[in-house]
Design a protein around this motif. Structure first.
Motif, PDB file in Angstrom:
ATOM      1  N   LEU A 159      74.841  43.392  71.378  1.00  0.00           N
ATOM      2  CA  LEU A 159      74.738  44.298  72.511  1.00  0.00           C
ATOM      3  C   LEU A 159      75.734  45.447  72.366  1.00  0.00           C
ATOM      4  N   LYS A 160      75.274  46.658  72.662  1.00  0.00           N
ATOM      5  CA  LYS A 160      76.133  47.834  72.688  1.00  0.00           C
ATOM      6  C   LYS A 160      75.811  48.601  73.963  1.00  0.00           C
ATOM      7  N   ALA A 161      76.853  49.032  74.701  1.00  0.00           N
ATOM      8  CA  ALA A 161      76.630  49.706  75.976  1.00  0.00           C
ATOM      9  C   ALA A 161      77.274  51.080  75.998  1.00  0.00           C
ATOM     10  N   ASP A 162      76.581  52.035  76.612  1.00  0.00           N
ATOM     11  CA  ASP A 162      77.102  53.369  76.893  1.00  0.00           C
ATOM     12  C   ASP A 162      77.212  53.462  78.407  1.00  0.00           C
ATOM     13  N   ILE A 163      78.423  53.366  78.910  1.00  0.00           N
ATOM     14  CA  ILE A 163      78.665  53.338  80.351  1.00  0.00           C
ATOM     15  C   ILE A 163      79.176  54.714  80.762  1.00  0.00           C
ATOM     16  N   ARG A 164      78.344  55.450  81.482  1.00  0.00           N
ATOM     17  CA  ARG A 164      78.672  56.819  81.879  1.00  0.00           C
ATOM     18  C   ARG A 164      78.280  56.998  83.345  1.00  0.00           C
ATOM     19  N   PRO A 165      79.189  56.629  84.261  1.00  0.00           N
ATOM     20  CA  PRO A 165      78.885  56.698  85.687  1.00  0.00           C
ATOM     21  C   PRO A 165      78.424  58.096  86.112  1.00  0.00           C
ATOM     22  N   GLY A 166      77.441  58.101  87.006  1.00  0.00           N
ATOM     23  CA  GLY A 166      76.947  59.350  87.565  1.00  0.00           C
ATOM     24  C   GLY A 166      75.875  60.032  86.739  1.00  0.00           C
TER      25      GLY A 166
ATOM     26  N   MET B 166      73.881  53.388  82.983  1.00  0.00           N
ATOM     27  CA  MET B 166      74.308  52.884  81.705  1.00  0.00           C
ATOM     28  C   MET B 166      73.098  52.648  80.828  1.00  0.00           C
ATOM     29  N   ILE B 167      73.325  52.785  79.531  1.00  0.00           N
ATOM     30  CA  ILE B 167      72.307  52.436  78.548  1.00  0.00           C
ATOM     31  C   ILE B 167      72.843  51.260  77.751  1.00  0.00           C
ATOM     32  N   VAL B 168      72.015  50.266  77.558  1.00  0.00           N
ATOM     33  CA  VAL B 168      72.376  49.132  76.715  1.00  0.00           C
ATOM     34  C   VAL B 168      71.351  49.026  75.596  1.00  0.00           C
ATOM     35  N   ALA B 169      71.864  48.956  74.378  1.00  0.00           N
ATOM     36  CA  ALA B 169      71.035  48.668  73.211  1.00  0.00           C
ATOM     37  C   ALA B 169      71.319  47.221  72.847  1.00  0.00           C
ATOM     38  N   PHE B 170      70.262  46.437  72.713  1.00  0.00           N
ATOM     39  CA  PHE B 170      70.495  45.032  72.380  1.00  0.00           C
ATOM     40  C   PHE B 170      69.411  44.500  71.464  1.00  0.00           C
ATOM     41  N   SER B 171      69.786  43.437  70.775  1.00  0.00           N
ATOM     42  CA  SER B 171      68.882  42.740  69.867  1.00  0.00           C
ATOM     43  C   SER B 171      69.060  41.254  70.105  1.00  0.00           C
ATOM     44  N   ILE B 172      67.956  40.564  70.274  1.00  0.00           N
ATOM     45  CA  ILE B 172      67.976  39.113  70.491  1.00  0.00           C
ATOM     46  C   ILE B 172      67.127  38.477  69.400  1.00  0.00           C
ATOM     47  N   SER B 173      67.670  37.443  68.789  1.00  0.00           N
ATOM     48  CA  SER B 173      66.911  36.763  67.739  1.00  0.00           C
ATOM     49  C   SER B 173      67.237  35.276  67.742  1.00  0.00           C
ATOM     50  N   PRO B 174      66.215  34.433  67.685  1.00  0.00           N
ATOM     51  CA  PRO B 174      66.474  32.998  67.611  1.00  0.00           C
ATOM     52  C   PRO B 174      66.719  32.576  66.167  1.00  0.00           C
ATOM     53  N   SER B 175      67.407  31.487  66.008  1.00  0.00           N
ATOM     54  CA  SER B 175      67.486  30.836  64.696  1.00  0.00           C
ATOM     55  C   SER B 175      67.101  29.381  64.912  1.00  0.00           C
ATOM     56  N   GLY B 176      66.888  28.678  63.824  1.00  0.00           N
ATOM     57  CA  GLY B 176      66.436  27.306  63.950  1.00  0.00           C
ATOM     58  C   GLY B 176      65.021  27.226  64.470  1.00  0.00           C
ATOM     59  N   THR B 177      64.187  28.201  64.042  1.00  0.00           N
ATOM     60  CA  THR B 177      62.816  28.248  64.542  1.00  0.00           C
ATOM     61  C   THR B 177      61.902  27.253  63.852  1.00  0.00           C
ATOM     62  N   GLY B 178      62.298  26.820  62.655  1.00  0.00           N
ATOM     63  CA  GLY B 178      61.453  25.916  61.897  1.00  0.00           C
ATOM     64  C   GLY B 178      60.312  26.612  61.181  1.00  0.00           C
ATOM     65  N   ARG B 179      60.241  27.924  61.264  1.00  0.00           N
ATOM     66  CA  ARG B 179      59.176  28.685  60.599  1.00  0.00           C
ATOM     67  C   ARG B 179      59.554  28.925  59.141  1.00  0.00           C
ATOM     68  N   SER B 180      58.651  28.622  58.257  1.00  0.00           N
ATOM     69  CA  SER B 180      58.934  28.806  56.834  1.00  0.00           C
ATOM     70  C   SER B 180      58.988  30.275  56.435  1.00  0.00           C
ATOM     71  N   ASP B 181      58.298  31.146  57.182  1.00  0.00           N
ATOM     72  CA  ASP B 181      58.302  32.575  56.826  1.00  0.00           C
ATOM     73  C   ASP B 181      59.464  33.340  57.459  1.00  0.00           C
ATOM     74  N   GLY B 182      60.246  32.701  58.327  1.00  0.00           N
ATOM     75  CA  GLY B 182      61.402  33.329  58.946  1.00  0.00           C
ATOM     76  C   GLY B 182      61.078  34.341  60.031  1.00  0.00           C
ATOM     77  N   SER B 183      59.810  34.512  60.370  1.00  0.00           N
ATOM     78  CA  SER B 183      59.422  35.505  61.372  1.00  0.00           C
ATOM     79  C   SER B 183      59.937  35.127  62.758  1.00  0.00           C
ATOM     80  N   VAL B 184      60.402  36.145  63.469  1.00  0.00           N
ATOM     81  CA  VAL B 184      60.837  35.955  64.855  1.00  0.00           C
ATOM     82  C   VAL B 184      60.041  36.879  65.799  1.00  0.00           C
ATOM     83  N   SER B 185      58.922  37.409  65.316  1.00  0.00           N
ATOM     84  CA  SER B 185      58.181  38.404  66.096  1.00  0.00           C
ATOM     85  C   SER B 185      57.686  37.861  67.438  1.00  0.00           C
ATOM     86  N   GLU B 186      57.263  36.630  67.495  1.00  0.00           N
ATOM     87  CA  GLU B 186      56.786  36.070  68.764  1.00  0.00           C
ATOM     88  C   GLU B 186      57.917  35.975  69.784  1.00  0.00           C
TER      89      GLU B 186
END
Length: 104
Positions: A75-82, A1-21
């Motif tokens: 999260l998005k998954a491509d489930i292709r057994p075998g 299977m292939i999974v495409a996912f994105s994780i992002s925090p909110s409520g970081t307290g950063r004034s620039d909104g960056s989530v790179s770390e």
């Protein structure tokens, strides 16, 4: 299977909104897993068995937790057994189809 996912925090307290770390912490977990993966500007893709992939997604999500008060996971998954090697195989077939297509 292939999974495409994105994780992002909110409520970081950063004034620039960056989530790179936070994203870097998640991607380090993915890369350390040893599973085939790639990261783009919007998503990380990972390939493996259901249990392998979701274990990595869980640990990557946990790695982001210290960076904010809330976490968003898409999260998005491509489930292709075998089938294996599809992280690159799907792109190779796409490129071949583009090259062999009739001009528009």
């Amino acid at each position: 299977m292939i999974v495409a996912f994105s994780i992002s925090p909110s409520g970081t307290g950063r004034s620039d909104g960056s989530v790179s770390e936070a994203v870097a912490a998640a991607v380090r977990v993915v890369r350390a897993s040893g599973l085939p993966n790639r990261t783009s500007s919007m998503f990380t893709e990972i390939e493996g068995s259901w249990d392998e992939v979701f274990d990595v997604v869980k640990r990557a999500t946990e790695a982001v937790a210290p960076f904010g008060t809330r976490i968003s996971l898409v999260l998005k998954a491509d489930i292709r057994p075998g089938h294996e090697g599809e992280l690159d195989g799907k792109l190779a077939r796409l490129e071949s189809a583009i090259e062999n297509a009739e001009p528009v």
